[in-house]
Design a protein around this motif. Structure first.
Motif, PDB file in Angstrom:
ATOM      1  N   ARG A   1       0.833  -1.211   0.000  1.00 30.27           N
ATOM      2  CA  ARG A   1       0.000   0.000   0.000  1.00 30.27           C
ATOM      3  C   ARG A   1       0.864   1.257   0.000  1.00 30.27           C
ATOM      4  O   ARG A   1       0.575   2.213  -0.714  1.00 30.27           O
ATOM      5  CB  ARG A   1      -0.945   0.002   1.204  1.00 30.27           C
ATOM      6  CG  ARG A   1      -2.022  -1.056   1.115  1.00 30.27           C
ATOM      7  CD  ARG A   1      -2.926  -0.999   2.324  1.00 30.27           C
ATOM      8  NE  ARG A   1      -3.914  -2.074   2.292  1.00 30.27           N
ATOM      9  CZ  ARG A   1      -4.931  -2.157   3.127  1.00 30.27           C
ATOM     10  NH1 ARG A   1      -5.109  -1.235   4.066  1.00 30.27           N
ATOM     11  NH2 ARG A   1      -5.773  -3.162   3.040  1.00 30.27           N
ATOM     12  N   TYR A   2       1.897   1.250   0.819  1.00 29.69           N
ATOM     13  CA  TYR A   2       2.801   2.401   0.878  1.00 29.69           C
ATOM     14  C   TYR A   2       3.444   2.643  -0.485  1.00 29.69           C
ATOM     15  O   TYR A   2       3.463   3.775  -0.984  1.00 29.69           O
ATOM     16  CB  TYR A   2       3.858   2.178   1.963  1.00 29.69           C
ATOM     17  CG  TYR A   2       4.956   3.203   1.956  1.00 29.69           C
ATOM     18  CD1 TYR A   2       4.713   4.513   2.371  1.00 29.69           C
ATOM     19  CD2 TYR A   2       6.234   2.875   1.514  1.00 29.69           C
ATOM     20  CE1 TYR A   2       5.725   5.461   2.351  1.00 29.69           C
ATOM     21  CE2 TYR A   2       7.245   3.823   1.495  1.00 29.69           C
ATOM     22  CZ  TYR A   2       6.979   5.111   1.906  1.00 29.69           C
ATOM     23  OH  TYR A   2       7.980   6.049   1.884  1.00 29.69           O
ATOM     24  N   ASN A   3       3.958   1.596  -1.089  1.00 26.46           N
ATOM     25  CA  ASN A   3       4.617   1.742  -2.383  1.00 26.46           C
ATOM     26  C   ASN A   3       3.649   2.299  -3.415  1.00 26.46           C
ATOM     27  O   ASN A   3       3.987   3.197  -4.186  1.00 26.46           O
ATOM     28  CB  ASN A   3       5.196   0.399  -2.841  1.00 26.46           C
ATOM     29  CG  ASN A   3       6.136   0.555  -4.007  1.00 26.46           C
ATOM     30  OD1 ASN A   3       5.845   1.238  -4.976  1.00 26.46           O
ATOM     31  ND2 ASN A   3       7.269  -0.120  -3.934  1.00 26.46           N
ATOM     32  N   ARG A   4       2.432   1.791  -3.400  1.00 28.50           N
ATOM     33  CA  ARG A   4       1.433   2.268  -4.357  1.00 28.50           C
ATOM     34  C   ARG A   4       1.130   3.753  -4.145  1.00 28.50           C
ATOM     35  O   ARG A   4       1.093   4.533  -5.098  1.00 28.50           O
ATOM     36  CB  ARG A   4       0.159   1.447  -4.235  1.00 28.50           C
ATOM     37  CG  ARG A   4      -0.921   1.924  -5.186  1.00 28.50           C
ATOM     38  CD  ARG A   4      -2.144   1.021  -5.141  1.00 28.50           C
ATOM     39  NE  ARG A   4      -3.162   1.514  -6.002  1.00 28.50           N
ATOM     40  CZ  ARG A   4      -3.201   1.319  -7.320  1.00 28.50           C
ATOM     41  NH1 ARG A   4      -2.250   0.633  -7.906  1.00 28.50           N
ATOM     42  NH2 ARG A   4      -4.172   1.816  -8.035  1.00 28.50           N
ATOM     43  N   GLU A   5       0.933   4.161  -2.914  1.00 23.58           N
ATOM     44  CA  GLU A   5       0.555   5.541  -2.627  1.00 23.58           C
ATOM     45  C   GLU A   5       1.725   6.512  -2.814  1.00 23.58           C
ATOM     46  O   GLU A   5       1.523   7.627  -3.292  1.00 23.58           O
ATOM     47  CB  GLU A   5      -0.045   5.666  -1.225  1.00 23.58           C
ATOM     48  CG  GLU A   5      -1.354   4.907  -1.066  1.00 23.58           C
ATOM     49  CD  GLU A   5      -2.418   5.303  -2.081  1.00 23.58           C
ATOM     50  OE1 GLU A   5      -2.531   6.502  -2.417  1.00 23.58           O
ATOM     51  OE2 GLU A   5      -3.149   4.404  -2.543  1.00 23.58           O
ATOM     52  N   ILE A   6       2.948   6.104  -2.465  1.00 19.16           N
ATOM     53  CA  ILE A   6       4.082   7.003  -2.690  1.00 19.16           C
ATOM     54  C   ILE A   6       4.359   7.097  -4.189  1.00 19.16           C
ATOM     55  O   ILE A   6       4.791   8.140  -4.682  1.00 19.16           O
ATOM     56  CB  ILE A   6       5.327   6.590  -1.860  1.00 19.16           C
ATOM     57  CG1 ILE A   6       6.305   7.758  -1.707  1.00 19.16           C
ATOM     58  CG2 ILE A   6       6.034   5.401  -2.440  1.00 19.16           C
ATOM     59  CD1 ILE A   6       5.843   8.884  -0.859  1.00 19.16           C
ATOM     60  N   SER A   7       4.063   6.037  -4.930  1.00 22.99           N
ATOM     61  CA  SER A   7       4.187   6.089  -6.397  1.00 22.99           C
ATOM     62  C   SER A   7       3.199   7.088  -6.985  1.00 22.99           C
ATOM     63  O   SER A   7       3.559   7.877  -7.874  1.00 22.99           O
ATOM     64  CB  SER A   7       3.946   4.705  -7.010  1.00 22.99           C
ATOM     65  OG  SER A   7       4.965   3.808  -6.646  1.00 22.99           O
ATOM     66  N   LYS A   8       1.964   7.063  -6.498  1.00 22.21           N
ATOM     67  CA  LYS A   8       0.961   8.039  -6.952  1.00 22.21           C
ATOM     68  C   LYS A   8       1.416   9.459  -6.634  1.00 22.21           C
ATOM     69  O   LYS A   8       1.261  10.373  -7.452  1.00 22.21           O
ATOM     70  CB  LYS A   8      -0.390   7.782  -6.280  1.00 22.21           C
ATOM     71  CG  LYS A   8      -1.156   6.610  -6.794  1.00 22.21           C
ATOM     72  CD  LYS A   8      -2.489   6.561  -6.042  1.00 22.21           C
ATOM     73  CE  LYS A   8      -3.267   5.329  -6.265  1.00 22.21           C
ATOM     74  NZ  LYS A   8      -4.524   5.335  -5.472  1.00 22.21           N
ATOM     75  N   ALA A   9       1.951   9.644  -5.435  1.00 20.58           N
ATOM     76  CA  ALA A   9       2.400  10.978  -5.025  1.00 20.58           C
ATOM     77  C   ALA A   9       3.547  11.460  -5.917  1.00 20.58           C
ATOM     78  O   ALA A   9       3.544  12.607  -6.372  1.00 20.58           O
ATOM     79  CB  ALA A   9       2.825  10.955  -3.556  1.00 20.58           C
ATOM     80  N   ALA A  10       4.519  10.596  -6.184  1.00 21.79           N
ATOM     81  CA  ALA A  10       5.646  10.978  -7.044  1.00 21.79           C
ATOM     82  C   ALA A  10       5.163  11.277  -8.461  1.00 21.79           C
ATOM     83  O   ALA A  10       5.627  12.232  -9.092  1.00 21.79           O
ATOM     84  CB  ALA A  10       6.699   9.869  -7.049  1.00 21.79           C
TER      85      ALA A  10
END
Length: 190
Positions: A88-97
């Protein structure tokens, strides 16, 4: 400066999909921190994760229930594993980047990582406010000043957010001088 002079994070949703709900569909990112395809360099990825801390059970966090590494929980009390939290973290930080890249491509990695963390933490509203305007105008001194004002949650400055922004601003400063102020034609010793 009064507490009301600083942006308030409690008005922003963190890590959500359509209608504020997280999207953990079959498109979820499954790579962990050792993956070469991280959305931001590992040192920043891990620093943001450390700042969030791991919480297996969802708890109220100013605006929503969060668990894992600061991502929106599916429901109050939801429990997740560290592996699920990492996905989940990877997915959301990817969206943010990706949001940062779409807004202003080509930023130095420290500035980009700082803004990705801010976006992960508070959403992309900053892009439509003074911080976004200063960045678009190329005024990185003003943008840095505005970046450091994002320390409120629940209407007041929080020590954790003050420390987080200070650390992230150091990433910004480390790259701003070398990447924005250098001239390859005159700085190259060859």
């Amino acid at each position: 400066m009064s507490n009301n002079d600083f942006p308030d994070f409690s008005a922003f949703a963190v890590g959500g999909g359509e209608e504020g709900l997280p999207d953990f569909s079959d498109q979820a990112v499954s790579s962990g921190p050792s993956s070469p395809n991280l959305p931001i360099p590992l040192k920043y990825y891990d620093a943001i994760k450390r700042s969030e801390g791991f919480t297996p059970e969802a708890a109220w966090d100013y605006k929503q229930n969060t668990n894992g590494y600061g991502t929106k929980a599916l429901h109050p009390g939801e429990r997740i594993s560290e592996d699920e939290a990492e996905r989940r973290y990877n997915r959301e930080i990817s969206k943010a980047a990706s949001s940062v890249d779409a807004f202003l491509p080509g930023l130095p990695e420290g500035v980009r990582a700082s803004l990705a963390s801010l976006t992960f933490n508070s959403g992309d509203k900053w892009q439509r406010m003074g911080l976004g305007a200063a960045l678009k105008a190329g005024d990185f001194e003003e943008a840095g000043r505005r970046f450091n004002q994002y320390v409120n949650a629940g209407g007041k400055p929080l020590g954790g957010l003050i420390n987080r922004r200070a650390e992230e601003y150091q990433w910004w400063r480390d790259h701003q001088t070398s990447d924005f102020d250098s001239n390859p034609e005159t700085d190259n010793p060859d």
